[in-house]
Design a protein around this motif. Structure first.
Motif, PDB file in Angstrom:
ATOM      1  N   THR A   1      31.932 -35.208 -97.521  1.00 27.88           N
ATOM      2  CA  THR A   1      30.653 -35.222 -98.228  1.00 27.88           C
ATOM      3  C   THR A   1      29.455 -34.976 -97.315  1.00 27.88           C
ATOM      4  O   THR A   1      28.343 -34.773 -97.804  1.00 27.88           O
ATOM      5  N   ALA A   2      29.647 -35.008 -96.004  1.00 25.50           N
ATOM      6  CA  ALA A   2      28.522 -34.861 -95.073  1.00 25.50           C
ATOM      7  C   ALA A   2      28.065 -33.404 -95.005  1.00 25.50           C
ATOM      8  O   ALA A   2      28.855 -32.477 -95.211  1.00 25.50           O
ATOM      9  N   GLU A   3      26.784 -33.219 -94.723  1.00 24.83           N
ATOM     10  CA  GLU A   3      26.219 -31.892 -94.490  1.00 24.83           C
ATOM     11  C   GLU A   3      25.393 -31.945 -93.219  1.00 24.83           C
ATOM     12  O   GLU A   3      24.756 -32.957 -92.918  1.00 24.83           O
ATOM     13  N   LYS A   4      25.394 -30.860 -92.464  1.00 27.07           N
ATOM     14  CA  LYS A   4      24.568 -30.761 -91.260  1.00 27.07           C
ATOM     15  C   LYS A   4      24.436 -29.304 -90.869  1.00 27.07           C
ATOM     16  O   LYS A   4      25.260 -28.465 -91.257  1.00 27.07           O
TER      17      LYS A   4
ATOM     18  N   GLU B   1      16.287 -30.098 -80.072  1.00 27.19           N
ATOM     19  CA  GLU B   1      15.193 -29.481 -80.835  1.00 27.19           C
ATOM     20  C   GLU B   1      15.627 -28.742 -82.092  1.00 27.19           C
ATOM     21  O   GLU B   1      14.787 -28.415 -82.940  1.00 27.19           O
ATOM     22  N   LYS B   2      16.895 -28.464 -82.237  1.00 19.47           N
ATOM     23  CA  LYS B   2      17.352 -27.784 -83.452  1.00 19.47           C
ATOM     24  C   LYS B   2      17.163 -28.714 -84.653  1.00 19.47           C
ATOM     25  O   LYS B   2      17.623 -29.848 -84.626  1.00 19.47           O
ATOM     26  N   PRO B   3      16.482 -28.250 -85.718  1.00 15.19           N
ATOM     27  CA  PRO B   3      16.354 -29.078 -86.911  1.00 15.19           C
ATOM     28  C   PRO B   3      17.729 -29.438 -87.479  1.00 15.19           C
ATOM     29  O   PRO B   3      18.687 -28.667 -87.348  1.00 15.19           O
ATOM     30  N   PRO B   4      17.857 -30.609 -88.096  1.00 13.77           N
ATOM     31  CA  PRO B   4      19.171 -31.117 -88.504  1.00 13.77           C
ATOM     32  C   PRO B   4      19.952 -30.208 -89.454  1.00 13.77           C
ATOM     33  O   PRO B   4      21.180 -30.229 -89.436  1.00 13.77           O
TER      34      PRO B   4
ATOM     35  N   LEU C   1      29.732 -28.298 -77.091  1.00 10.04           N
ATOM     36  CA  LEU C   1      28.640 -28.658 -78.001  1.00 10.04           C
ATOM     37  C   LEU C   1      28.915 -28.232 -79.429  1.00 10.04           C
ATOM     38  O   LEU C   1      28.551 -28.933 -80.385  1.00 10.04           O
ATOM     39  N   ALA C   2      29.559 -27.089 -79.602  1.00  5.61           N
ATOM     40  CA  ALA C   2      29.665 -26.446 -80.918  1.00  5.61           C
ATOM     41  C   ALA C   2      30.456 -27.290 -81.918  1.00  5.61           C
ATOM     42  O   ALA C   2      31.355 -28.043 -81.559  1.00  5.61           O
ATOM     43  N   ASP C   3      30.095 -27.108 -83.191  1.00  6.02           N
ATOM     44  CA  ASP C   3      30.842 -27.714 -84.295  1.00  6.02           C
ATOM     45  C   ASP C   3      32.010 -26.830 -84.715  1.00  6.02           C
ATOM     46  O   ASP C   3      33.023 -27.331 -85.209  1.00  6.02           O
ATOM     47  N   LEU C   4      31.855 -25.532 -84.553  1.00 16.16           N
ATOM     48  CA  LEU C   4      32.863 -24.564 -84.983  1.00 16.16           C
ATOM     49  C   LEU C   4      32.977 -23.484 -83.918  1.00 16.16           C
ATOM     50  O   LEU C   4      31.972 -22.879 -83.533  1.00 16.16           O
TER      51      LEU C   4
END
Length: 202
Positions: free
Chosen positions: A27-30, A155-158, A176-179
């Motif tokens: 259910t999370a978003e980012k 600094e990257k917006p969420p 660092l990366a998510d994907l």
């Protein structure tokens, strides 16, 4: 219903129920940091595919090209001619390093591209920013990977997605990366003497 059809339907029903349970938990978003790297073809193509998907959803987005800025590419033509209201396109590079043969110019072009990228990423109205071939600039230390990582962390917006392409992604960026997707080279027509062609390579 024949036994084979009934068995198939029951098996697929069990799979669907399991998939539905898994999806219900997500259910999370980012805003994601996404890296396309590897020796195979398709890194920039994947990034531009995501940009076109964002455009189709009406999401403001932007592209900064770090290396191929001097090229007349199909994606540049398409976006600037038809989608400039939703997608900014900034071609900041001057060509591959063996074409410019001038490290000072290459570093200056990379710095200018990174400054533009930071402005675009900071803008919360822009939902996705593609940094095309930035990994090449990082590989040759035209940019400091620690600076790039720190900026993306702080600094990257969420909810902003940032896509970074190019072979030889630095380990710090991968961490660092998510994907992260690595394109693997299996065959390429260039090795058989076939030049890059419009619609396939650019």
């Amino acid at each position: 219903m024949p036994d084979t059809d009934r068995s198939h339907a029951e098996k697929k029903a069990r799979i669907k129920a399991a998939k539905d349970r898994v999806l219900a938990e997500k259910t999370a978003e980012k805003g994601l940091v996404i890296v396309h790297t590897g020796t195979g073809k398709g890194k920039s193509s994947a990034g531009f595919g995501m940009i076109l998907r964002a455009i189709a959803h009406g999401m403001p987005c932007a592209v900064v090209q770090f290396i191929k800025g001097a090229w007349d590419t199909g994606e540049r033509r398409l976006i600037t001619a038809h989608f400039s209201d939703l997608c900014q396109f900034h071609a900041m590079g001057e060509g591959f390093t063996w074409e410019t043969q001038d490290r000072t110019r290459d570093v200056a072009a990379a710095r200018a591209g990174w400054e533009k990228a930071k402005d675009l990423i900071r803008d919360p109205a822009i939902r996705m920013v593609l940094l095309d071939e930035i990994n090449i600039a990082l590989r040759y230390d035209y940019l400091d990977v620690a600076e790039v990582v720190e900026f993306l962390q702080t600094e990257k917006p969420p909810m902003t997605h940032v896509v970074l392409t190019g072979r030889n992604a630095k380990p710090e960026l991968i961490d660092l990366a998510d994907l992260v997707t690595e394109m693997t080279l299996v065959k390429h027509p260039f090795r058989a003497g076939i030049k890059g062609q419009p619609g396939v390579e650019f």
